[in-house]
Design an enzyme around this catalytic site. Sequence first.
Site, PDB file in Angstrom:
ATOM      1  N   ASN A   1      -0.135 -16.797 -13.120  1.00 16.11           N
ATOM      2  CA  ASN A   1      -1.234 -16.167 -12.374  1.00 16.11           C
ATOM      3  C   ASN A   1      -2.552 -16.370 -13.104  1.00 16.11           C
ATOM      4  O   ASN A   1      -2.599 -16.973 -14.173  1.00 16.11           O
ATOM      5  CB  ASN A   1      -0.929 -14.684 -12.152  1.00 16.11           C
ATOM      6  CG  ASN A   1      -0.733 -13.967 -13.470  1.00 16.11           C
ATOM      7  OD1 ASN A   1      -1.642 -13.871 -14.288  1.00 16.11           O
ATOM      8  ND2 ASN A   1       0.481 -13.477 -13.692  1.00 16.11           N
TER       9      ASN A   1
ATOM     10  N   ASP B   1       6.070 -10.594 -11.200  1.00 13.79           N
ATOM     11  CA  ASP B   1       7.095  -9.725 -10.623  1.00 13.79           C
ATOM     12  C   ASP B   1       8.414 -10.471 -10.400  1.00 13.79           C
ATOM     13  O   ASP B   1       9.475  -9.883 -10.441  1.00 13.79           O
ATOM     14  CB  ASP B   1       6.605  -9.163  -9.275  1.00 13.79           C
ATOM     15  CG  ASP B   1       5.511  -8.128  -9.469  1.00 13.79           C
ATOM     16  OD1 ASP B   1       5.491  -7.493 -10.540  1.00 13.79           O
ATOM     17  OD2 ASP B   1       4.668  -7.962  -8.556  1.00 13.79           O
TER      18      ASP B   1
ATOM     19  N   LYS C   1      13.643 -32.331 -14.685  1.00 18.13           N
ATOM     20  CA  LYS C   1      12.498 -32.187 -13.791  1.00 18.13           C
ATOM     21  C   LYS C   1      12.979 -32.316 -12.338  1.00 18.13           C
ATOM     22  O   LYS C   1      13.718 -33.250 -12.013  1.00 18.13           O
ATOM     23  CB  LYS C   1      11.490 -33.293 -14.118  1.00 18.13           C
ATOM     24  CG  LYS C   1      10.140 -33.047 -13.528  1.00 18.13           C
ATOM     25  CD  LYS C   1       9.176 -34.150 -13.945  1.00 18.13           C
ATOM     26  CE  LYS C   1       8.031 -34.193 -12.974  1.00 18.13           C
ATOM     27  NZ  LYS C   1       7.417 -35.505 -12.877  1.00 18.13           N
TER      28      LYS C   1
ATOM     29  N   ASP D   1      10.681  -4.352 -14.809  1.00 15.77           N
ATOM     30  CA  ASP D   1       9.336  -3.777 -14.934  1.00 15.77           C
ATOM     31  C   ASP D   1       9.183  -3.241 -16.354  1.00 15.77           C
ATOM     32  O   ASP D   1       9.824  -2.260 -16.742  1.00 15.77           O
ATOM     33  CB  ASP D   1       9.147  -2.669 -13.893  1.00 15.77           C
ATOM     34  CG  ASP D   1       7.690  -2.244 -13.804  1.00 15.77           C
ATOM     35  OD1 ASP D   1       7.088  -1.960 -14.860  1.00 15.77           O
ATOM     36  OD2 ASP D   1       7.160  -2.203 -12.683  1.00 15.77           O
ATOM     37  N   ILE D   2       8.334  -3.886 -17.137  1.00 16.00           N
ATOM     38  CA  ILE D   2       8.231  -3.544 -18.557  1.00 16.00           C
ATOM     39  C   ILE D   2       7.645  -2.153 -18.751  1.00 16.00           C
ATOM     40  O   ILE D   2       8.196  -1.313 -19.471  1.00 16.00           O
ATOM     41  CB  ILE D   2       7.374  -4.601 -19.308  1.00 16.00           C
ATOM     42  CG1 ILE D   2       8.012  -5.982 -19.149  1.00 16.00           C
ATOM     43  CG2 ILE D   2       7.231  -4.222 -20.780  1.00 16.00           C
ATOM     44  CD1 ILE D   2       7.158  -7.134 -19.650  1.00 16.00           C
ATOM     45  N   VAL D   3       6.520  -1.896 -18.081  1.00 16.13           N
ATOM     46  CA  VAL D   3       5.831  -0.617 -18.331  1.00 16.13           C
ATOM     47  C   VAL D   3       6.687   0.557 -17.839  1.00 16.13           C
ATOM     48  O   VAL D   3       6.755   1.599 -18.501  1.00 16.13           O
ATOM     49  CB  VAL D   3       4.401  -0.632 -17.735  1.00 16.13           C
ATOM     50  CG1 VAL D   3       4.390  -0.461 -16.241  1.00 16.13           C
ATOM     51  CG2 VAL D   3       3.514   0.407 -18.402  1.00 16.13           C
TER      52      VAL D   3
ATOM     53  N   PHE E   1      -1.839  -0.783 -15.742  1.00 13.32           N
ATOM     54  CA  PHE E   1      -2.980  -1.329 -15.001  1.00 13.32           C
ATOM     55  C   PHE E   1      -2.580  -1.546 -13.554  1.00 13.32           C
ATOM     56  O   PHE E   1      -1.410  -1.777 -13.256  1.00 13.32           O
ATOM     57  CB  PHE E   1      -3.414  -2.680 -15.593  1.00 13.32           C
ATOM     58  CG  PHE E   1      -4.410  -2.544 -16.693  1.00 13.32           C
ATOM     59  CD1 PHE E   1      -3.999  -2.135 -17.950  1.00 13.32           C
ATOM     60  CD2 PHE E   1      -5.752  -2.803 -16.472  1.00 13.32           C
ATOM     61  CE1 PHE E   1      -4.917  -1.982 -18.977  1.00 13.32           C
ATOM     62  CE2 PHE E   1      -6.684  -2.669 -17.489  1.00 13.32           C
ATOM     63  CZ  PHE E   1      -6.263  -2.257 -18.743  1.00 13.32           C
TER      64      PHE E   1
ATOM     65  N   LYS F   1       1.528   3.919  -8.224  1.00 15.50           N
ATOM     66  CA  LYS F   1       2.136   3.272  -9.402  1.00 15.50           C
ATOM     67  C   LYS F   1       2.239   4.242 -10.570  1.00 15.50           C
ATOM     68  O   LYS F   1       3.219   4.230 -11.318  1.00 15.50           O
ATOM     69  CB  LYS F   1       1.313   2.046  -9.815  1.00 15.50           C
ATOM     70  CG  LYS F   1       1.570   0.854  -8.918  1.00 15.50           C
ATOM     71  CD  LYS F   1       0.690  -0.336  -9.209  1.00 15.50           C
ATOM     72  CE  LYS F   1       0.793  -1.311  -8.037  1.00 15.50           C
ATOM     73  NZ  LYS F   1      -0.084  -2.452  -8.152  1.00 15.50           N
TER      74      LYS F   1
ATOM     75  N   LYS G   1       6.021   4.727 -11.690  1.00 17.72           N
ATOM     76  CA  LYS G   1       6.400   4.143 -12.982  1.00 17.72           C
ATOM     77  C   LYS G   1       6.415   5.176 -14.100  1.00 17.72           C
ATOM     78  O   LYS G   1       6.725   4.845 -15.244  1.00 17.72           O
ATOM     79  CB  LYS G   1       5.435   2.994 -13.345  1.00 17.72           C
ATOM     80  CG  LYS G   1       5.422   1.869 -12.296  1.00 17.72           C
ATOM     81  CD  LYS G   1       4.658   0.651 -12.786  1.00 17.72           C
ATOM     82  CE  LYS G   1       4.527  -0.379 -11.673  1.00 17.72           C
ATOM     83  NZ  LYS G   1       4.483  -1.753 -12.188  1.00 17.72           N
TER      84      LYS G   1
END
Length: 399
Positions: A210, A279, A289, A306-308, A323, A337, A341
């Site tokens: 991203n 995600d 390849k 989901d880490i947080v 964030f 969120k 979370k």
Amino acid sequence: MIKLANKRVLLGVSGSIAAYKSAELVRLLRQQGAEVRVVMTATATEFVQPLTFQALSGNMVYSAWDDADRGDGMGHIELARWADAIIIAPASADLLARLRQGMANDLLTTLCLASDRMIAVAPAMNRLMWENAATQDNMAVLKQRGIHVLGPGTGGQACGEIGLGRMLEPDQLVQDISALFGSGILSGARLLLTAGPTREPIDAMRFLSNRSSGKMGYALAQAAIEAGADVTLISGPVALTAPARAKRRDVNSANEMYEAVMAEVPTHDIFISAAAVADYRPLEFSKEKVKRKANTIDLALTQNRDIVASVAALPNKPFVVGFAAETSDVERHARGKLQRKGLDMIAANQVGDGQGAEVDDNAMTLYWVEGSHHLEKTTKHKLARQMIAIIGEHYHAAT
Ligand code: CTP
């Protein structure tokens, strides 16, 4: 509380009789935990011997152009980078005029030009020089550029006059400098931070990623260090240099970031999840390849952990800040969120339309269960300092 733990102060001393007070200022700054390097203008060296500052700061003093390139590996750009803040005390009328003009005709003014760190000046001059429209005009421009002005104070002057223009006393200056740093609000706290994007491998050559530049996370790492924290930065691939005093661990994928965070989190008090974690990742990774064949191909994706949220679910969880970058309905999504979370706080902003990931300026709103605080659009560095001040307050209230 030691208010300036971990801080690196570059003290600029210019030509004024008040220079003798700066010797005491160096002593007090160090007493509060700061590391101090002194740069003197040529005129300043006529008021006070560089040796005085060398002895008190424990570091060589820089004055002539080539001093900064003399043997200790600190060229003038390195010296500017080294500092968390440049404090000019005393700042003479001449120094302020040169600063306003953006001149680089000695080492001190060059360092100011070459620095993006906080700059503060403590003016010291005769009252008529201070009141002069030229000086007042210079001060207005400098303030507008974000330079902090400490004082001057009022009282008897070396020239025998009484009025405004005295440099503030060293103990007052130390208090003001600490306040500028957010008073070391995270002094002694151990802060873990993720930043940047993740890369989710498709094959030997390709990945999904991203637009995150990592700038916000890196600015937060710097601001947290300035606020006295010990910082561990777990970084996705970015083109940024980590603050010298952060412990940096580089990772690529969301899975690697998850493992690194989980390994580090037990020894940390605060976790800020600034990374733009993907995600989803490709369900399968091809060592070879992938060859071009059909017109359209399918890429099956599977969800990353989901880490947080995982950190917030730990039994001995740290203070957790997440964030949320949203294209619409910022508050509703952010609060969703926060709750889903299990976060202590969430920093939300609007993205798209030239805001967010790849730009230098940003606005942000911090939400927690009972309240919120909006931060106006400014540089990511200033925003980071304001965020750290608020995070620090809430962290202390929660512990
Ligand atoms: N985050 C995380 N691990 C993930 C995804 C996100 O730790 N696998 C963190 C981010 O670092 C950020 C917060 O969660 O602090 C919000 O990220 P975001 O992608 O906006 O949240 P999502 O839950 O994925 O919501 P959305 O549906 O808007 O993508």
